[in-house]
Design a protein around this motif. Structure first.
Motif, PDB file in Angstrom:
ATOM      1  N   PHE C  34       0.870  -1.172   0.000  1.00  0.00           N
ATOM      2  CA  PHE C  34       0.000   0.000   0.000  1.00  0.00           C
ATOM      3  C   PHE C  34       0.911   1.227   0.000  1.00  0.00           C
ATOM      4  O   PHE C  34       1.458   1.620   1.020  1.00  0.00           O
ATOM      5  CB  PHE C  34      -0.895  -0.007   1.240  1.00  0.00           C
ATOM      6  CG  PHE C  34      -2.071   0.929   1.145  1.00  0.00           C
ATOM      7  CD1 PHE C  34      -3.357   0.428   1.010  1.00  0.00           C
ATOM      8  CD2 PHE C  34      -1.901   2.309   1.203  1.00  0.00           C
ATOM      9  CE1 PHE C  34      -4.450   1.283   0.938  1.00  0.00           C
ATOM     10  CE2 PHE C  34      -2.985   3.165   1.127  1.00  0.00           C
ATOM     11  CZ  PHE C  34      -4.273   2.649   0.993  1.00  0.00           C
ATOM     12  N   ILE C  35       1.083   1.813  -1.198  1.00  0.00           N
ATOM     13  CA  ILE C  35       2.028   2.914  -1.351  1.00  0.00           C
ATOM     14  C   ILE C  35       1.269   4.229  -1.427  1.00  0.00           C
ATOM     15  O   ILE C  35       0.257   4.338  -2.121  1.00  0.00           O
ATOM     16  CB  ILE C  35       2.851   2.740  -2.637  1.00  0.00           C
ATOM     17  CG1 ILE C  35       3.673   1.453  -2.553  1.00  0.00           C
ATOM     18  CG2 ILE C  35       3.746   3.953  -2.890  1.00  0.00           C
ATOM     19  CD1 ILE C  35       4.530   1.203  -3.755  1.00  0.00           C
ATOM     20  N   VAL C  36       1.727   5.214  -0.675  1.00  0.00           N
ATOM     21  CA  VAL C  36       1.141   6.546  -0.801  1.00  0.00           C
ATOM     22  C   VAL C  36       2.196   7.477  -1.387  1.00  0.00           C
ATOM     23  O   VAL C  36       3.339   7.485  -0.942  1.00  0.00           O
ATOM     24  CB  VAL C  36       0.643   7.083   0.546  1.00  0.00           C
ATOM     25  CG1 VAL C  36       0.190   8.529   0.403  1.00  0.00           C
ATOM     26  CG2 VAL C  36      -0.499   6.239   1.072  1.00  0.00           C
ATOM     27  N   ILE C  37       1.775   8.212  -2.419  1.00  0.00           N
ATOM     28  CA  ILE C  37       2.680   9.178  -3.035  1.00  0.00           C
ATOM     29  C   ILE C  37       2.325  10.559  -2.518  1.00  0.00           C
ATOM     30  O   ILE C  37       1.166  10.970  -2.571  1.00  0.00           O
ATOM     31  CB  ILE C  37       2.559   9.141  -4.564  1.00  0.00           C
ATOM     32  CG1 ILE C  37       2.930   7.751  -5.074  1.00  0.00           C
ATOM     33  CG2 ILE C  37       3.433  10.213  -5.210  1.00  0.00           C
ATOM     34  CD1 ILE C  37       2.798   7.592  -6.561  1.00  0.00           C
ATOM     35  N   ILE C  38       3.305  11.269  -1.978  1.00  0.00           N
ATOM     36  CA  ILE C  38       3.049  12.626  -1.510  1.00  0.00           C
ATOM     37  C   ILE C  38       3.941  13.589  -2.281  1.00  0.00           C
ATOM     38  O   ILE C  38       4.880  13.173  -2.963  1.00  0.00           O
ATOM     39  CB  ILE C  38       3.304  12.777   0.010  1.00  0.00           C
ATOM     40  CG1 ILE C  38       4.742  12.377   0.337  1.00  0.00           C
ATOM     41  CG2 ILE C  38       2.320  11.964   0.809  1.00  0.00           C
ATOM     42  CD1 ILE C  38       5.151  12.730   1.748  1.00  0.00           C
ATOM     43  N   GLY C  39       3.613  14.864  -2.139  1.00  0.00           N
ATOM     44  CA  GLY C  39       4.396  15.875  -2.839  1.00  0.00           C
ATOM     45  C   GLY C  39       3.548  17.102  -3.066  1.00  0.00           C
ATOM     46  O   GLY C  39       2.318  17.026  -3.034  1.00  0.00           O
ATOM     47  N   PRO C  40       4.189  18.247  -3.277  1.00  0.00           N
ATOM     48  CA  PRO C  40       3.435  19.487  -3.486  1.00  0.00           C
ATOM     49  C   PRO C  40       2.627  19.401  -4.779  1.00  0.00           C
ATOM     50  O   PRO C  40       2.953  18.612  -5.662  1.00  0.00           O
ATOM     51  CB  PRO C  40       4.520  20.560  -3.586  1.00  0.00           C
ATOM     52  CG  PRO C  40       5.769  19.828  -3.938  1.00  0.00           C
ATOM     53  CD  PRO C  40       5.649  18.459  -3.362  1.00  0.00           C
ATOM     54  N   SER C  41       1.573  20.235  -4.879  1.00  0.00           N
ATOM     55  CA  SER C  41       0.768  20.185  -6.102  1.00  0.00           C
ATOM     56  C   SER C  41       1.623  20.699  -7.256  1.00  0.00           C
ATOM     57  O   SER C  41       2.421  21.614  -7.099  1.00  0.00           O
ATOM     58  CB  SER C  41      -0.495  21.020  -5.952  1.00  0.00           C
ATOM     59  OG  SER C  41      -0.171  22.295  -5.478  1.00  0.00           O
ATOM     60  N   GLY C  42       1.480  20.051  -8.406  1.00  0.00           N
ATOM     61  CA  GLY C  42       2.294  20.426  -9.554  1.00  0.00           C
ATOM     62  C   GLY C  42       3.603  19.676  -9.611  1.00  0.00           C
ATOM     63  O   GLY C  42       4.407  19.896 -10.507  1.00  0.00           O
ATOM     64  N   ALA C  43       3.839  18.771  -8.642  1.00  0.00           N
ATOM     65  CA  ALA C  43       5.102  18.040  -8.625  1.00  0.00           C
ATOM     66  C   ALA C  43       5.116  16.912  -9.640  1.00  0.00           C
ATOM     67  O   ALA C  43       6.168  16.385  -9.973  1.00  0.00           O
ATOM     68  CB  ALA C  43       5.361  17.480  -7.233  1.00  0.00           C
ATOM     69  N   GLY C  44       3.924  16.521 -10.132  1.00  0.00           N
ATOM     70  CA  GLY C  44       3.859  15.446 -11.113  1.00  0.00           C
ATOM     71  C   GLY C  44       3.254  14.165 -10.578  1.00  0.00           C
ATOM     72  O   GLY C  44       3.279  13.149 -11.252  1.00  0.00           O
ATOM     73  N   LYS C  45       2.678  14.216  -9.345  1.00  0.00           N
ATOM     74  CA  LYS C  45       2.049  13.019  -8.757  1.00  0.00           C
ATOM     75  C   LYS C  45       0.977  12.452  -9.663  1.00  0.00           C
ATOM     76  O   LYS C  45       0.955  11.260  -9.968  1.00  0.00           O
ATOM     77  CB  LYS C  45       1.356  13.372  -7.429  1.00  0.00           C
ATOM     78  CG  LYS C  45       2.235  13.883  -6.335  1.00  0.00           C
ATOM     79  CD  LYS C  45       1.495  13.834  -5.000  1.00  0.00           C
ATOM     80  CE  LYS C  45       0.221  14.654  -4.953  1.00  0.00           C
ATOM     81  NZ  LYS C  45       0.419  16.065  -4.613  1.00  0.00           N
ATOM     82  N   SER C  46       0.097  13.384 -10.084  1.00  0.00           N
ATOM     83  CA  SER C  46      -1.054  12.952 -10.859  1.00  0.00           C
ATOM     84  C   SER C  46      -0.612  12.418 -12.222  1.00  0.00           C
ATOM     85  O   SER C  46      -1.065  11.367 -12.666  1.00  0.00           O
ATOM     86  CB  SER C  46      -2.018  14.121 -11.011  1.00  0.00           C
ATOM     87  OG  SER C  46      -3.191  13.701 -11.597  1.00  0.00           O
ATOM     88  N   THR C  47       0.309  13.132 -12.861  1.00  0.00           N
ATOM     89  CA  THR C  47       0.819  12.681 -14.157  1.00  0.00           C
ATOM     90  C   THR C  47       1.453  11.300 -14.024  1.00  0.00           C
ATOM     91  O   THR C  47       1.269  10.434 -14.883  1.00  0.00           O
ATOM     92  CB  THR C  47       1.875  13.670 -14.683  1.00  0.00           C
ATOM     93  OG1 THR C  47       1.357  14.985 -14.566  1.00  0.00           O
ATOM     94  CG2 THR C  47       2.226  13.380 -16.119  1.00  0.00           C
ATOM     95  N   PHE C  48       2.186  11.103 -12.930  1.00  0.00           N
ATOM     96  CA  PHE C  48       2.842   9.823 -12.716  1.00  0.00           C
ATOM     97  C   PHE C  48       1.820   8.691 -12.639  1.00  0.00           C
ATOM     98  O   PHE C  48       1.916   7.684 -13.335  1.00  0.00           O
ATOM     99  CB  PHE C  48       3.671   9.880 -11.436  1.00  0.00           C
ATOM    100  CG  PHE C  48       4.253   8.561 -11.038  1.00  0.00           C
ATOM    101  CD1 PHE C  48       5.151   7.915 -11.872  1.00  0.00           C
ATOM    102  CD2 PHE C  48       3.870   7.945  -9.847  1.00  0.00           C
ATOM    103  CE1 PHE C  48       5.676   6.680 -11.514  1.00  0.00           C
ATOM    104  CE2 PHE C  48       4.394   6.713  -9.494  1.00  0.00           C
ATOM    105  CZ  PHE C  48       5.293   6.081 -10.332  1.00  0.00           C
TER     106      PHE C  48
END
Lengths: 283, 269, 255
Positions: C34-48
């Motif tokens: 169960f992996i959670v990806i964090i990061g500021p908005s615009g960092a590319g989380k969603s694209t990834f």
């Protein structure tokens, strides 16, 4: 594998009866929807069959007709004979004048009928009813129908077309104005009335400011519509571009007819562009 | 500041007066160009009075003929609408920017629809008569093609407004394009499509009533006959029948809408 | 349990305007994580996340899912892979005018023939399974309501049910709770976690709430400026690391 997954999860061991009843519920609701869809599809199919039987329409003529019209357009009408543009300018202007004068006539009459038909301004509900019926009737009868009757009574020419356009316009604008008037804010009317203003002052100070936007956009919309109508009224002899078009088709001058159609097309676009500009400026 | 506002208002007032004056001047100019002078108006009012007084009571000498013609007009409108709707459903999906296979195809279909829409239905009827001959068939084809012009535009706009998230969700579940469109897209636009299709039926019934004028079948021809013989009482009867056709179409489509809504409400509560 | 299910190698994504959204991302995911990806908005989380099932086309790299390269898959193959990956969105993305149960049934579209699926001809077994899943996310009473009559949290649970119904081996969730209030967020995350534990799904979730991430994740990946900045178990995610992930890096930020 899917089934195994289900068994693992704790709440997924309902008794057969519960499962069955839930599925039955799904079935029942699905049936209601399917029945209503089947009813509509069935009705439409019946109407289609009845119409095919009545008109002798052959589905093949869809293919055939498309082919024929393409051949006709590309061999008989193409290229348009542009040399006749000069003689088309006068009918085109006539079409424009007819639309405009027709619009002004329907605006003037509809203002009166609209006020009489609006529930909040009408002097009496019977007057409102009568006014509504008149506009409803005028609205349901196409302008061409008026033109046909008037051509035989008044004679050929643009005057006939103008009156026909005016009459059918009253049907649309009378209703539209009444609806806009009914949606205005009563409180402002009360406010102005409370200052002891008479009827005309109430209209000028309280009604007009709220009515203006709807009035302008509906009237301009009608002008857009009128251009289309005026262009075809000529087909029954009521002047303008349509009359020229009818004439050239009767004489098998299809390349001239093509120019007339392009002219109608251009006129429609031009007027739509202008009304859009005016609408922007005023509202 | 206040002074500025005041001058602005003044300017606006002057502008409005100029506008009103120009509008009025153009009106008078148009009247003169059309040779509509008081004398002619008086004369036509005279004629109008004559026509009007001869309209009553409305009669018909051949009720069966008239009825048959009215039915034929309705049938022409129904077929024209059904064909128009079916073809437009297909074309609109290809024309919608967010669903099409290629942007060029989308532009091409939109341009085609724009042209077809701008040429009035009666002119299409005239062209189809020359191409395929007299009778109801050119009328049906003319209404179908004119409907396509409008429906492709409005269907396409409805499709372009859908939430693309639905498309993404179904695609990421492994659905095919056809499944996405029928299971995800169409349910979302069904109400809008139904409303526009019924509106078009209404428009087509009005058109079908006048197609006979150019020889494309239906009740329009009856009207032409009556008018050419100056039988205004018969013409009024035909007009009343046309009025009835338009009204009945409204009543029927209203009934069908209500029935569907009731069924939907029952199934989804 | 330690079998690698997803292997991402040198994943790149450059938008047509030249923006580099993802820069050489490599990540290896084990079955059941169960992996959670964090990061500021615009960092590319969603694209990834969206690149993994190619809702957003990667510009380069490899994504091996069960040993098959998703990036190179053709349309038919991609569909087969996609039905094995459930996706949950921030905006729920349900067909709002259809009943809840139909939305859950949509999870089965990838397994049906084109026409059968397009016409919505679901069999008794499929319907019963969908209703069962709805019960598991606590929505058996809402099964026949229109999806837009449900609250936001309930709609997201329907979306989870739709993903479960795909019987996937992996679930991707792109900001599943960003448009929900804290209570609904907790309920949704609980259901998501429970589903993944019960069914053994591998799960990758984008979150911007670090506290939620710490609570639910087995492993946390921090993404910053399109690159993996941190990758490790929850206890290694110290305050300093969090600060560094969310700090605005003046050099790297394009003006």
């Amino acid at each position: 594998m899917r089934q195994e997954a289900l068994k693992v999860s704790p709440s997924s061991q309902p008794s057969m009866t519960k499962k069955q009843s839930k599925y039955d519920e799904y079935k029942r609701r699905r049936k209601i929807l399917l029945k209503s869809q089947a009813y509509i599809v069935g009705l439409i199919s019946l109407l289609a069959l009845w119409s095919i039987w009545g008109t002798g329409f052959n589905l093949l003529s869809l293919v055939f007709g498309t082919y024929e019209i393409l051949v006709f357009i590309f061999t008989d009408m193409f290229p348009p004979d542009l040399s006749v543009i000069g003689s088309l300018i006068s009918p085109a202007l006539d079409t424009l004048y007819m639309s405009y004068v027709g619009m002004v006539i329907s605006v003037l009459v509809s203002l009166i009928l609209g006020v009489l038909a609006a529930n909040n301004l009408s002097p009496h509900w019977i007057v409102a009813r009568v006014s509504r019926s008149v506009t409803a009737f005028l609205r349901s009868v196409p302008a061409v129908v008026w033109a046909i009757i008037l051509v035989s009574g008044i004679g050929l020419g643009p005057l006939t077309g103008t009156i026909a356009i005016g009459l059918s316009g009253i049907g649309i604008l009378g209703k539209a104005y009444a609806e806009v008037l009914e949606s205005i804010d009563e409180n402002q009317l009360e406010g102005v009335r409370a200052t002891g203003a008479n009827w005309f002052q109430v209209i000028g100070q309280a009604v007009w400011p709220q009515f203006k936007a709807g009035f302008v956009s509906w009237s301009l919309y009608k002008l857009d519509m009128n251009i289309r109508e005026a262009a075809i009224l000529g087909l029954v002899g009521a002047g303008g571009l349509g009359y020229y078009l009818q004439g050239s088709i009767n004489l098998f001058q299809y390349k001239e007819a093509a120019t007339a159609i392009l002219m109608i097309f251009a006129l429609i676009l031009l007027v739509e562009y202008m009304t859009a500009k005016i609408r922007e400026r005023i509202i | 500041m206040i002074k500025n506002k005041e001058t602005f208002r003044q300017q606006k007032k002057v502008q409005n007066s100029i506008f009103t004056f120009l509008a009025f001047a153009f009106f008078v100019f148009s009247m003169l160009q059309l040779n509509i002078v008081p004398e002619r108006i008086v004369r036509s009012i005279d004629r109008l009075g004559y026509i009007f007084s001869n309209m009553f009571p409305p009669v018909t000498n051949e009720p069966l003929n008239l009825f048959g013609a009215a039915i034929e007009s309705i049938q022409v409108a129904i077929l024209g609408t059904i064909l128009g709707v079916l073809i437009s459903l297909f074309l609109a999906v290809l024309a919608a920017k967010n669903l099409t296979f290629s942007p060029y195809l989308s532009y091409f279909i939109k341009a085609f629809a724009g042209f077809v829409r701008a040429v009035p239905a009666l002119i299409w009827a005239l062209l189809f008569i020359v191409a395929v001959g007299l009778g109801p068939t050119p009328g049906i084809l003319a209404l179908a093609i004119n409907s396509i012009g409008m429906l492709v535009k409005v269907y396409g706009e409805a499709l372009e407004e859908i939430d693309m998230g639905i498309v993404e969700a179904l695609e990421s579940a492994g659905a095919t394009k056809l499944q996405v469109i029928l299971q995800g897209v169409f349910p979302s636009v069904l109400t809008a499509f139904t409303a526009w299709s019924l509106f078009r039926l209404d428009v087509n019934i009005r058109y079908s009533a006048i197609l006979g004028v150019v020889g494309a079948g239906g009740i329009g021809w009856e009207l032409m006959k009556a008018a050419q013989m100056s039988r205004y009482d018969e013409a009024l009867m035909v007009t009343i029948v046309i009025f009835g056709m338009v009204m009945s179409a409204e009543v029927i489509s209203e009934f069908m809408k209500k029935r569907t809504n009731a069924a939907t409400a029952q199934a989804l509560n | 349990m330690m079998e690698t299910i997803l292997e991402i190698k040198h994943l790149n994504k450059t938008y047509p305007d030249g923006t580099e959204a993802l820069k050489d991302i490599s990540l290896s995911v084990k079955k059941g994580e169960f992996i959670v990806i964090i990061g500021p908005s615009g960092a590319g989380k969603s694209t990834f996340l969206r690149s993994i099932n190619r809702l957003s086309e990667p510009s380069g790299g490899e994504i091996l899912f069960h040993g098959e390269d998703i990036v190179k898959a053709n349309r038919a193959k991609l569909r087969k892979i996609r039905r094995n990956i459930g996706m949950i969105f921030q905006g729920f993305n349900l067909v709002k005018r259809l009943p809840t149960v139909r939305n859950v049934l949509h999870g089965k579209l990838g397994y049906m023939s084109t026409w059968k699926g397009a016409l919505g001809l679901f069999g008794q077994e499929e319907v019963e399974e969908a209703l069962d899943i709805l019960e598991r996310v606590g929505l058996e009473k809402q099964a026949f309501k229109r999806a837009d009559e449900l609250s936001g949290g309930q709609q997201q649970r329907v979306a989870i049910a739709r993903a479960i119904n795909q019987s996937p081996s992996m679930i991707l969730a792109d900001e599943p709770i960003a448009s929900l209030d804290p209570n609904a967020s907790r309920v949704v995350m609980d259901y998501l976690q429970k589903a993944c534990r019960d069914e053994g799904f591998t799960t990758i979730v984008n979150l911007h709430q670090v506290d939620f991430a710490k609570e639910y994740a087995d492993r946390i990946v921090g993404i910053k400026n399109g690159e993996v900045y941190f990758d490790g178990p929850v206890h290694e995610l110290t305050e300093d690391v969090i600060k560094a992930i969310y700090a605005t890096d003046k050099e790297a930020m394009p003006v």
